[in-house]
Design a protein around this motif. Sequence first.
Motif, mmCIF file in Angstrom:
data_model
loop_
_atom_site.group_PDB
_atom_site.id
_atom_site.type_symbol
_atom_site.label_atom_id
_atom_site.label_comp_id
_atom_site.label_asym_id
_atom_site.label_seq_id
_atom_site.Cartn_x
_atom_site.Cartn_y
_atom_site.Cartn_z
ATOM 1 N N ALA A 9 3.048 11.944 -0.209
ATOM 2 C CA ALA A 9 2.777 10.515 -0.288
ATOM 3 C C ALA A 9 4.062 9.736 -0.068
ATOM 4 O O ALA A 9 5.168 10.235 -0.325
ATOM 5 C CB ALA A 9 2.170 10.155 -1.641
ATOM 6 N N TYR A 68 -6.628 5.257 -4.086
ATOM 7 C CA TYR A 68 -6.629 5.162 -2.623
ATOM 8 C C TYR A 68 -8.012 4.684 -2.183
ATOM 9 O O TYR A 68 -8.992 5.422 -2.242
ATOM 10 C CB TYR A 68 -6.279 6.513 -2.002
ATOM 11 C CG TYR A 68 -4.799 6.835 -2.145
ATOM 12 C CD1 TYR A 68 -4.326 7.553 -3.235
ATOM 13 C CD2 TYR A 68 -3.889 6.392 -1.188
ATOM 14 C CE1 TYR A 68 -2.971 7.827 -3.374
ATOM 15 C CE2 TYR A 68 -2.539 6.671 -1.314
ATOM 16 C CZ TYR A 68 -2.092 7.380 -2.410
ATOM 17 O OH TYR A 68 -0.745 7.654 -2.540
ATOM 18 N N TRP A 87 -9.902 5.957 3.307
ATOM 19 C CA TRP A 87 -9.766 7.367 3.670
ATOM 20 C C TRP A 87 -10.191 7.581 5.114
ATOM 21 O O TRP A 87 -11.126 6.945 5.597
ATOM 22 C CB TRP A 87 -10.638 8.243 2.762
ATOM 23 C CG TRP A 87 -10.193 8.262 1.342
ATOM 24 C CD1 TRP A 87 -10.455 7.323 0.385
ATOM 25 C CD2 TRP A 87 -9.386 9.261 0.710
ATOM 26 N NE1 TRP A 87 -9.862 7.682 -0.800
ATOM 27 C CE2 TRP A 87 -9.204 8.862 -0.629
ATOM 28 C CE3 TRP A 87 -8.803 10.450 1.150
ATOM 29 C CZ2 TRP A 87 -8.455 9.623 -1.537
ATOM 30 C CZ3 TRP A 87 -8.065 11.199 0.244
ATOM 31 C CH2 TRP A 87 -7.894 10.781 -1.075
ATOM 32 N N ALA A 115 -4.867 8.770 3.578
ATOM 33 C CA ALA A 115 -5.390 7.789 2.629
ATOM 34 C C ALA A 115 -4.402 6.647 2.459
ATOM 35 O O ALA A 115 -3.191 6.822 2.604
ATOM 36 C CB ALA A 115 -5.663 8.444 1.284
ATOM 37 N N MET A 116 -4.936 5.484 2.104
ATOM 38 C CA MET A 116 -4.108 4.288 1.915
ATOM 39 C C MET A 116 -4.710 3.431 0.813
ATOM 40 O O MET A 116 -5.927 3.317 0.697
ATOM 41 C CB MET A 116 -4.038 3.490 3.229
ATOM 42 C CG MET A 116 -3.214 2.222 3.152
ATOM 43 S SD MET A 116 -3.207 1.295 4.721
ATOM 44 C CE MET A 116 -2.123 2.308 5.703
ATOM 45 N N GLY A 117 -3.821 2.859 -0.004
ATOM 46 C CA GLY A 117 -4.327 1.986 -1.044
ATOM 47 C C GLY A 117 -3.244 1.589 -2.020
ATOM 48 O O GLY A 117 -2.068 1.918 -1.831
ATOM 49 N N SER A 136 -2.908 2.655 -4.978
ATOM 50 C CA SER A 136 -2.555 3.931 -5.605
ATOM 51 C C SER A 136 -2.406 3.893 -7.124
ATOM 52 O O SER A 136 -3.264 4.367 -7.819
ATOM 53 C CB SER A 136 -1.290 4.509 -4.983
ATOM 54 O OG SER A 136 -0.969 5.738 -5.595
ATOM 55 N N TYR A 181 0.812 -1.219 0.000
ATOM 56 C CA TYR A 181 0.000 0.000 0.000
ATOM 57 C C TYR A 181 0.845 1.267 0.000
ATOM 58 O O TYR A 181 1.887 1.361 0.646
ATOM 59 C CB TYR A 181 -0.914 0.043 1.216
ATOM 60 C CG TYR A 181 -2.135 -0.830 1.119
ATOM 61 C CD1 TYR A 181 -2.893 -1.117 2.254
ATOM 62 C CD2 TYR A 181 -2.558 -1.367 -0.087
ATOM 63 C CE1 TYR A 181 -4.029 -1.909 2.178
ATOM 64 C CE2 TYR A 181 -3.681 -2.170 -0.162
ATOM 65 C CZ TYR A 181 -4.416 -2.434 0.966
ATOM 66 O OH TYR A 181 -5.527 -3.217 0.903
ATOM 67 N N TYR A 182 0.366 2.264 -0.737
ATOM 68 C CA TYR A 182 0.859 3.612 -0.609
ATOM 69 C C TYR A 182 0.095 4.273 0.536
ATOM 70 O O TYR A 182 -1.039 3.920 0.837
ATOM 71 C CB TYR A 182 0.575 4.404 -1.888
ATOM 72 C CG TYR A 182 1.494 4.089 -3.045
ATOM 73 C CD1 TYR A 182 1.455 2.851 -3.677
ATOM 74 C CD2 TYR A 182 2.376 5.049 -3.524
ATOM 75 C CE1 TYR A 182 2.283 2.570 -4.751
ATOM 76 C CE2 TYR A 182 3.206 4.783 -4.608
ATOM 77 C CZ TYR A 182 3.156 3.542 -5.204
ATOM 78 O OH TYR A 182 3.969 3.276 -6.271
ATOM 79 N N MET A 183 0.721 5.278 1.137
ATOM 80 C CA MET A 183 0.054 6.081 2.158
ATOM 81 C C MET A 183 0.261 7.547 1.795
ATOM 82 O O MET A 183 1.340 7.919 1.301
ATOM 83 C CB MET A 183 0.623 5.801 3.548
ATOM 84 C CG MET A 183 0.489 4.345 3.979
ATOM 85 S SD MET A 183 1.146 4.026 5.631
ATOM 86 C CE MET A 183 -0.179 4.696 6.640
#
Length: 122
Positions: free
Chosen positions: A50, A109, A112, A96-98, A100, A32-34
């Motif tokens: 990010a 993302y 949220w 946010a996280m996902g 991406s 995951y990106y944050m």
Amino acid sequence: QVRLVESGGGSVQAGGSLRLSCAASGYIYSRYYMAWFRQAPGKEREGVAAIGRDGTTAYAISVKGRFTISRNNAMTTLYLQMNSLNPEDTAMYYCAMGDSGGYFNIPGYRYWGQGTQVTVSS
């Protein structure tokens, strides 16, 4: 499912600093990106900072050199250190996280937070 809860917002005078935190819980994957996004009244949501799966970071031009994004190794806490704040930084800030697909790719993302308000007065 991932739950994100932001904290640390508030009101400061121009030139001041704030540190935002985002507590993450649930099924968090290392891929995951944050990120931090913000939205001011009447404006579109925009990416602020990010951090990618490999720890690389990206910043909006408007905050580069003033804001620093970081996270703990477990990816359960995301931070945004904000220095030299100015009135243009006033906005609701979202964590946010996902997966991406790009540092500031909003549709990428999935998760949220509810946001934390930052108000900077001149």
